[in-house]
Design a protein around this motif. Structure first.
Motif, PDB file in Angstrom:
ATOM      1  N   ALA A 139      -8.423  -5.343  14.622  1.00 15.79           N
ATOM      2  CA  ALA A 139      -8.549  -5.066  16.058  1.00 15.79           C
ATOM      3  C   ALA A 139      -7.212  -4.805  16.749  1.00 15.79           C
ATOM      4  CB  ALA A 139      -9.306  -6.203  16.743  1.00 15.79           C
ATOM      5  N   PRO A 140      -6.163  -5.611  16.519  1.00 14.82           N
ATOM      6  CA  PRO A 140      -4.890  -5.333  17.211  1.00 14.82           C
ATOM      7  C   PRO A 140      -4.323  -3.949  16.903  1.00 14.82           C
ATOM      8  CG  PRO A 140      -4.865  -7.530  16.258  1.00 14.82           C
ATOM      9  CD  PRO A 140      -6.097  -6.861  15.731  1.00 14.82           C
ATOM     10  N   ILE A 141      -4.455  -3.506  15.652  1.00 16.33           N
ATOM     11  CA  ILE A 141      -3.935  -2.186  15.291  1.00 16.33           C
ATOM     12  C   ILE A 141      -4.779  -1.097  15.932  1.00 16.33           C
ATOM     13  CG2 ILE A 141      -3.403  -0.623  13.378  1.00 16.33           C
ATOM     14  CD1 ILE A 141      -3.032  -3.074  11.601  1.00 16.33           C
ATOM     15  N   TYR A 142      -6.086  -1.264  15.879  1.00 19.56           N
ATOM     16  CA  TYR A 142      -7.012  -0.286  16.463  1.00 19.56           C
ATOM     17  C   TYR A 142      -6.750  -0.121  17.963  1.00 19.56           C
ATOM     18  CZ  TYR A 142     -11.450   1.460  18.374  1.00 19.56           C
ATOM     19  OH  TYR A 142     -12.404   2.164  19.065  1.00 19.56           O
ATOM     20  N   LEU A 143      -6.647  -1.220  18.680  1.00 21.09           N
ATOM     21  CA  LEU A 143      -6.430  -1.172  20.130  1.00 21.09           C
ATOM     22  C   LEU A 143      -5.054  -0.606  20.471  1.00 21.09           C
ATOM     23  CD1 LEU A 143      -7.976  -4.629  21.110  1.00 21.09           C
ATOM     24  CD2 LEU A 143      -8.986  -2.372  21.426  1.00 21.09           C
ATOM     25  N   ALA A 144      -4.051  -0.928  19.654  1.00 23.55           N
ATOM     26  CA  ALA A 144      -2.707  -0.399  19.895  1.00 23.55           C
ATOM     27  C   ALA A 144      -2.675   1.112  19.714  1.00 23.55           C
ATOM     28  CB  ALA A 144      -1.707  -1.066  18.953  1.00 23.55           C
ATOM     29  N   CYS A 145      -3.425   1.610  18.734  1.00 27.14           N
ATOM     30  CA  CYS A 145      -3.486   3.055  18.508  1.00 27.14           C
ATOM     31  C   CYS A 145      -4.123   3.764  19.704  1.00 27.14           C
ATOM     32  CB  CYS A 145      -4.275   3.361  17.240  1.00 27.14           C
ATOM     33  SG  CYS A 145      -3.432   2.905  15.718  1.00 27.14           S
ATOM     34  N   ILE A 146      -5.216   3.223  20.206  1.00 22.00           N
ATOM     35  CA  ILE A 146      -5.864   3.814  21.376  1.00 22.00           C
ATOM     36  C   ILE A 146      -4.916   3.811  22.573  1.00 22.00           C
ATOM     37  CG2 ILE A 146      -7.717   3.507  23.068  1.00 22.00           C
ATOM     38  CD1 ILE A 146      -9.476   2.491  20.832  1.00 22.00           C
ATOM     39  N   SER A 147      -4.228   2.693  22.788  1.00 22.09           N
ATOM     40  CA  SER A 147      -3.281   2.588  23.890  1.00 22.09           C
ATOM     41  C   SER A 147      -2.154   3.606  23.734  1.00 22.09           C
ATOM     42  CB  SER A 147      -2.707   1.172  23.949  1.00 22.09           C
ATOM     43  OG  SER A 147      -1.721   1.061  24.944  1.00 22.09           O
ATOM     44  N   GLY A 148      -1.669   3.765  22.493  1.00 20.72           N
ATOM     45  CA  GLY A 148      -0.593   4.710  22.240  1.00 20.72           C
ATOM     46  C   GLY A 148      -1.004   6.145  22.526  1.00 20.72           C
ATOM     47  N   VAL A 149      -2.218   6.504  22.141  1.00 20.53           N
ATOM     48  CA  VAL A 149      -2.716   7.861  22.387  1.00 20.53           C
ATOM     49  C   VAL A 149      -2.881   8.111  23.889  1.00 20.53           C
ATOM     50  CG1 VAL A 149      -4.684   9.423  22.076  1.00 20.53           C
ATOM     51  CG2 VAL A 149      -3.849   8.068  20.148  1.00 20.53           C
ATOM     52  N   GLN A 150      -3.387   7.112  24.593  1.00 19.37           N
ATOM     53  CA  GLN A 150      -3.617   7.271  26.038  1.00 19.37           C
ATOM     54  C   GLN A 150      -2.320   7.346  26.831  1.00 19.37           C
ATOM     55  OE1 GLN A 150      -6.168   3.922  26.832  1.00 19.37           O
ATOM     56  NE2 GLN A 150      -8.037   5.009  26.251  1.00 19.37           N
ATOM     57  N   LYS A 151      -1.220   6.849  26.252  1.00 16.08           N
ATOM     58  CA  LYS A 151       0.070   6.887  26.944  1.00 16.08           C
ATOM     59  C   LYS A 151       0.823   8.195  26.728  1.00 16.08           C
ATOM     60  CE  LYS A 151       1.027   1.905  26.795  1.00 16.08           C
ATOM     61  NZ  LYS A 151       1.927   0.876  26.195  1.00 16.08           N
ATOM     62  N   VAL A 152       0.339   9.027  25.811  1.00 16.20           N
ATOM     63  CA  VAL A 152       1.043  10.276  25.511  1.00 16.20           C
ATOM     64  C   VAL A 152       1.127  11.136  26.770  1.00 16.20           C
ATOM     65  CG1 VAL A 152       1.003  12.406  24.157  1.00 16.20           C
ATOM     66  CG2 VAL A 152       0.341  10.242  23.096  1.00 16.20           C
ATOM     67  N   ASN A 153       2.308  11.622  27.061  1.00 18.04           N
ATOM     68  CA  ASN A 153       2.529  12.477  28.234  1.00 18.04           C
ATOM     69  C   ASN A 153       1.756  13.783  28.060  1.00 18.04           C
ATOM     70  OD1 ASN A 153       3.567  14.134  30.291  1.00 18.04           O
ATOM     71  ND2 ASN A 153       5.540  13.045  30.248  1.00 18.04           N
ATOM     72  N   SER A 154       0.856  14.065  28.971  1.00 19.64           N
ATOM     73  CA  SER A 154       0.030  15.273  28.872  1.00 19.64           C
ATOM     74  C   SER A 154       0.867  16.546  28.922  1.00 19.64           C
ATOM     75  CB  SER A 154      -1.026  15.287  29.988  1.00 19.64           C
ATOM     76  OG  SER A 154      -0.395  15.259  31.259  1.00 19.64           O
ATOM     77  N   ASP A 155       2.046  16.466  29.548  1.00 19.54           N
ATOM     78  CA  ASP A 155       2.926  17.637  29.606  1.00 19.54           C
ATOM     79  C   ASP A 155       3.392  18.053  28.215  1.00 19.54           C
ATOM     80  OD1 ASP A 155       2.697  17.733  32.344  1.00 19.54           O
ATOM     81  OD2 ASP A 155       4.518  16.560  32.709  1.00 19.54           O
ATOM     82  N   TYR A 156       3.601  17.042  27.338  1.00 19.62           N
ATOM     83  CA  TYR A 156       4.018  17.352  25.972  1.00 19.62           C
ATOM     84  C   TYR A 156       2.909  18.107  25.234  1.00 19.62           C
ATOM     85  CZ  TYR A 156       7.697  13.846  26.749  1.00 19.62           C
ATOM     86  OH  TYR A 156       8.759  13.125  27.233  1.00 19.62           O
ATOM     87  N   VAL A 157       1.689  17.642  25.434  1.00 19.28           N
ATOM     88  CA  VAL A 157       0.542  18.281  24.777  1.00 19.28           C
ATOM     89  C   VAL A 157       0.372  19.710  25.286  1.00 19.28           C
ATOM     90  CG1 VAL A 157      -1.956  18.172  24.392  1.00 19.28           C
ATOM     91  CG2 VAL A 157      -0.607  16.061  24.427  1.00 19.28           C
ATOM     92  N   LYS A 158       0.437  19.878  26.597  1.00 20.27           N
ATOM     93  CA  LYS A 158       0.262  21.209  27.182  1.00 20.27           C
ATOM     94  C   LYS A 158       1.385  22.156  26.765  1.00 20.27           C
ATOM     95  CE  LYS A 158      -2.215  19.509  31.252  1.00 20.27           C
ATOM     96  NZ  LYS A 158      -2.145  19.265  32.722  1.00 20.27           N
ATOM     97  N   SER A 159       2.592  21.627  26.659  1.00 17.44           N
ATOM     98  CA  SER A 159       3.721  22.459  26.238  1.00 17.44           C
ATOM     99  C   SER A 159       3.534  22.940  24.807  1.00 17.44           C
ATOM    100  CB  SER A 159       5.025  21.661  26.354  1.00 17.44           C
ATOM    101  OG  SER A 159       5.284  21.306  27.689  1.00 17.44           O
ATOM    102  N   ALA A 160       3.079  22.031  23.951  1.00 19.94           N
ATOM    103  CA  ALA A 160       2.850  22.403  22.550  1.00 19.94           C
ATOM    104  C   ALA A 160       1.738  23.436  22.447  1.00 19.94           C
ATOM    105  CB  ALA A 160       2.513  21.161  21.732  1.00 19.94           C
ATOM    106  N   GLU A 161       0.674  23.236  23.219  1.00 18.65           N
ATOM    107  CA  GLU A 161      -0.450  24.181  23.182  1.00 18.65           C
ATOM    108  C   GLU A 161      -0.040  25.549  23.737  1.00 18.65           C
ATOM    109  OE1 GLU A 161      -4.179  21.010  23.616  1.00 18.65           O
ATOM    110  OE2 GLU A 161      -3.377  22.025  25.394  1.00 18.65           O
ATOM    111  N   SER A 162       0.801  25.543  24.751  1.00 22.68           N
ATOM    112  CA  SER A 162       1.242  26.819  25.337  1.00 22.68           C
ATOM    113  C   SER A 162       2.123  27.602  24.379  1.00 22.68           C
ATOM    114  CB  SER A 162       1.997  26.557  26.644  1.00 22.68           C
ATOM    115  OG  SER A 162       3.219  25.880  26.392  1.00 22.68           O
ATOM    116  N   LEU A 163       2.750  26.894  23.444  1.00 23.01           N
ATOM    117  CA  LEU A 163       3.583  27.558  22.448  1.00 23.01           C
ATOM    118  C   LEU A 163       2.780  27.980  21.215  1.00 23.01           C
ATOM    119  CD1 LEU A 163       6.736  25.243  22.650  1.00 23.01           C
ATOM    120  CD2 LEU A 163       6.546  27.602  23.451  1.00 23.01           C
TER     121      LEU A 163
END
Length: 258
Positions: A139-163
């Motif tokens: 459970a601690p690893i699972y919850l930490a992974c979800i938290s880590g994904v939700q903290k990802v800056n959306s600008d980074y994702v959009k920048s990568a997709e735009s490229l």
């Protein structure tokens, strides 16, 4: 005025020296009966004796090795399964909806509450012990992974997709690296949770292991043996945590530098 790092180490050392002095004084003046709190000298001599002669006919190193095998194999299984599921759950709401409520239901249940069920389902041998530790670490690893994904800056994702990055490339080159600090925090927490469960895992149908040694010694009021086992677990736990922090600094070298 900020303290230097070496000053923090000095405070830590002084703290432990004070604790040892208090322990020595309490036992020296017999404030607490020795059967409840053995002296430092007694604990050291017991450790030396156990190192030479073992406990219950089994070498001390073997007790330690078995406990570490149970612990590390369970944590390894949790890492292998919880990280992919946690990362996917953090990205895909359908997967999150399926698994999150189940894991949240199991997470707060004390291990001993379902240990008997595990024994009935998978047997009384090593499997039930590893599964119990695995459930504590998952459970601690699972919850930490979800938290880590939700903290990802959306600008980074959009920048990568735009490229022109594909979903797979975004996942492995943006999301996963960004979530690594949280993942390592989850792993460290998982090791701690599994460690707190190891004594419970070795309570039933075990004849070796540091946790079993502590439980067995408590039946005969061998507090010196109990202290040896507890100190071994404590020192090993600190070592494992420091090792994970070192690995994190090597892998996630950019963490905290943005």
């Amino acid at each position: 005025m900020r303290l230097r790092k070496k000053n923090y180490w000095a405070i830590t050392v002084i703290t432990w020296v004070v604790l040892l002095i208090v322990w020595q004084l309490v036992t020296m003046y017999k404030i607490t009966p020795e059967i409840l709190l053995p002296s430092p000298e007694k604990v050291i001599s017991t450790f030396i004796s156990l190192s030479k002669n073992g406990y219950n006919g089994i070498p001390l190193w073997y007790h330690f090795l078995i406990t570490m095998i149970r612990l590390l194999s369970a944590v390894a299984l949790a890492i292998i399964t919880a990280i992919p599921l946690g990362l996917i759950s953090g990205r895909i709401k359908v997967v999150y909806s399926i698994f999150d409520s189940i894991i949240q239901f199991i997470r707060p249940i004390p291990p001993l509450a379902y240990y008997t069920l595990l024994i009935l389902w998978v047997g009384i041998g090593e499997t039930s012990k590893v599964v119990l530790l695995y459930l504590a670490a998952f459970a601690p690893i699972y919850l930490a992974c979800i938290s880590g994904v939700q903290k990802v800056n959306s600008d980074y994702v959009k920048s990568a997709e735009s490229l022109g990055a594909t979903s797979k490339q975004v996942f492995f080159h943006v999301i996963f690296p960004s979530a690594l600090p949280d993942i390592f925090t989850g792993i460290r927490t998982a090791v701690g949770m599994a460690y707190t469960t190891v004594v419970a895992a070795e309570m039933v149908a075990a004849t070796y292991g540091i946790g079993w040694m502590i439980i067995n010694a408590s039946k005969y009021l061998k507090s010196d043996v109990m202290f040896v086992g507890i100190i071994i677990l404590g020192i090993t736990g600190v070592f494992l945590d420091q090792l994970l922090k070192l690995i994190e600094r090597k892998i996630v070298f950019w963490s905290g530098k943005s």
